[in-house]
Design a protein around this motif. Sequence first.
Motif, short mmCIF file in Angstrom:
data_model
loop_
_atom_site.label_atom_id
_atom_site.label_comp_id
_atom_site.label_asym_id
_atom_site.label_seq_id
_atom_site.Cartn_x
_atom_site.Cartn_y
_atom_site.Cartn_z
N PHE A 1 -9.48 79.26 97.50
CA PHE A 1 -8.57 79.83 96.49
C PHE A 1 -9.11 81.20 96.09
N VAL B 1 -9.14 81.66 85.17
CA VAL B 1 -8.83 80.47 85.96
C VAL B 1 -9.64 79.30 85.43
N VAL C 1 -11.00 75.50 86.11
CA VAL C 1 -11.29 74.50 87.15
C VAL C 1 -11.38 73.16 86.45
N GLU D 1 -4.24 80.40 85.49
CA GLU D 1 -4.02 79.45 86.58
C GLU D 1 -5.05 78.34 86.47
N VAL D 2 -4.66 77.18 86.96
CA VAL D 2 -5.53 76.02 86.94
C VAL D 2 -5.75 75.54 88.38
N VAL D 3 -6.98 75.24 88.70
CA VAL D 3 -7.34 74.67 90.01
C VAL D 3 -7.74 73.23 89.80
N TRP D 4 -7.06 72.31 90.44
CA TRP D 4 -7.35 70.88 90.30
C TRP D 4 -8.27 70.45 91.44
N VAL E 1 -9.83 70.99 96.73
CA VAL E 1 -8.76 71.53 95.90
C VAL E 1 -7.47 70.85 96.31
N ARG F 1 -3.03 73.69 92.66
CA ARG F 1 -3.29 74.87 91.82
C ARG F 1 -1.95 75.36 91.29
N LEU G 1 1.09 71.83 86.75
CA LEU G 1 0.26 70.69 87.15
C LEU G 1 0.53 69.45 86.31
N TYR H 1 -3.92 64.77 87.27
CA TYR H 1 -4.27 65.87 86.35
C TYR H 1 -3.73 65.59 84.96
#
Length: 591
Positions: free
Chosen positions: A371, A379, A381, A552-555, A561, A564, A570, A577
């Motif tokens: 990413f 961002v 995480v 932004e969110v990164v799952w 990953v 996102r 999400l 999530y």
Amino acid sequence: MARRRDAVVRRGFRHIGRAITEQPGMFTLAVLASSLYGAMTVASAWVIGEVTDRVLLPSFADGVTTASALALASAAIIGVALLKIVGILGRRLFAGIMSYRLQADYRRRVTRQYLRLPLSWHQRHPTGQLLSNANSDVEASWFFVAPLPFACGAIVMIAITVVALFLIDPLIALVGLVVFPLVFAVNVVYSQVMSPRMQRAQQLRAEVSEIAHESFDAALVVKTLGREASETERFGARAEELRDGLVAVGRVRGLFDPLMEALPNLGTLAVLLIGAGRVADGSTDAGSLVSIAYLFMLLALPIRAIGWVLADLPRALAGFDRVTPVLDATGETPYGPDGAAAGTGGAAVDLTDVGFTFAGGERPTLSGITFDVAAGSTVAVVGPTGSGKSTLAGLLVRLVDPSDGSVVLDGVDLRRLREGEVSSQAAFVAQGTFLFDDSVRGNVTLDDPFSDDEVWAALRVAAADRFVADLPDGLDTRVGERGATLSGGQRQRLALARAVVRRPRLLVLDDATSAVDPSVEARILDALRSSDTPTTVVVVAYRQATISLADEVVWLEQGRVLARGTHQQLLADVPAYAALVRAYSQTEVAA
């Protein structure tokens, strides 16, 4: 057994050579001073013999002596004594300098190696053991150096003495010198017997230090869970093992030292017994016998000096054997030739197919992480416990390097940046905050030349300015060891200010605001986003209030990953999530 004994002796002499090679100047001066002392010691025997023959015996025979004879005898004795004093002072001074320089140099080498080695290496070695390596093991490695110049000068003294003995009476000299091969044999056996005992004692010293450090570090756990008795018992058991180990060392030394003391005296006794007969039959005179007996008495000291060095060598080898693995350790972080991109705004970050596996691990902690983080964006995480979030945060500031793939800062792989470039561009704030027993100012600046205005500005961004202003001495208030006088949230805000004052282009927060009220946390993140040159922020987060502030969110789940997007996206598209975030939100409401 003989091969093992020879190996100990050879390694001991190589270690002596290593000390001499690293400090040749101080060693030479110390040996010259020691040789002066040895020569004057032998000269004192000759002077005493001459005084006996030329002053004492004639005065006994005639019942009278002259003032000039007494004055000359006194001047000779005093002159030799003064030169001996100069030799003693020079020997001790230069030998001490040599010893302490070696210890200081190797402590610096060990600590520089600690700084070079990656975090993964430190995680495999207990802190107490590392402290022992840099302190007691280094000290033990060079403990023998203090008597070494004396022992080398003693060899000169012995050589002069042997020549003098043969010149005076070869037969008596041969009888007395039988002691030297006996001394050497005793020392070889001693080194063989002592070496494993000293290695065990050094290891136990490190283990005792390790347990003590661990107990002090975990004082809160020990106190709150009532583990004082068990920790005392654990420490006491290992301390008793160390005591028994040192007693074993003492027993061997207790047998060795008296034997070393006795051998020269036995030689002197043999010389007197045989010499008395030779004086009686006229083969030699009384003055020569006095000189010979005095020379053998003097030989006791240089023989002991050699014995001191040989006695300390097993301990030195044990200490050096524990220091060498640190100095020879590989895996230090390599650096490249590139500089970081110039600029004052946020940095762009790209992760491409990043994987990471801990040493000895059977499965990767991270796999196929890809990413990007736009410059100046925030961002979050997010992921369940054990999903690899903290490992990912460490990769972004190069606490560790990826096993696969690359982490790129403004188009440059972190592994290609020069030493110091990553820390000049990126800052990391962990959840477990560490503060030094220093003032607020000292903890924020870490002795870098930041002005008080810059410190206050960083404190405002970290929402710490108000409570710092209320402290008794403001910026000069000492916070205690690990920030003991502050709350958890206050410690976290000071740690954040410490990162912010350096104006990083990338700021990585590993759940670093978990002890801060959500409203204060929102103010902190908003201040980071709304500055003239907004910092790129990557935050490991759990709170919905924190996550919702991110662009932004990164799952992250099971090291991969899986999704996102924005927080709202999400919540709608990723059930796991949504469940995690809502679970934490309900916990906060209940609290």
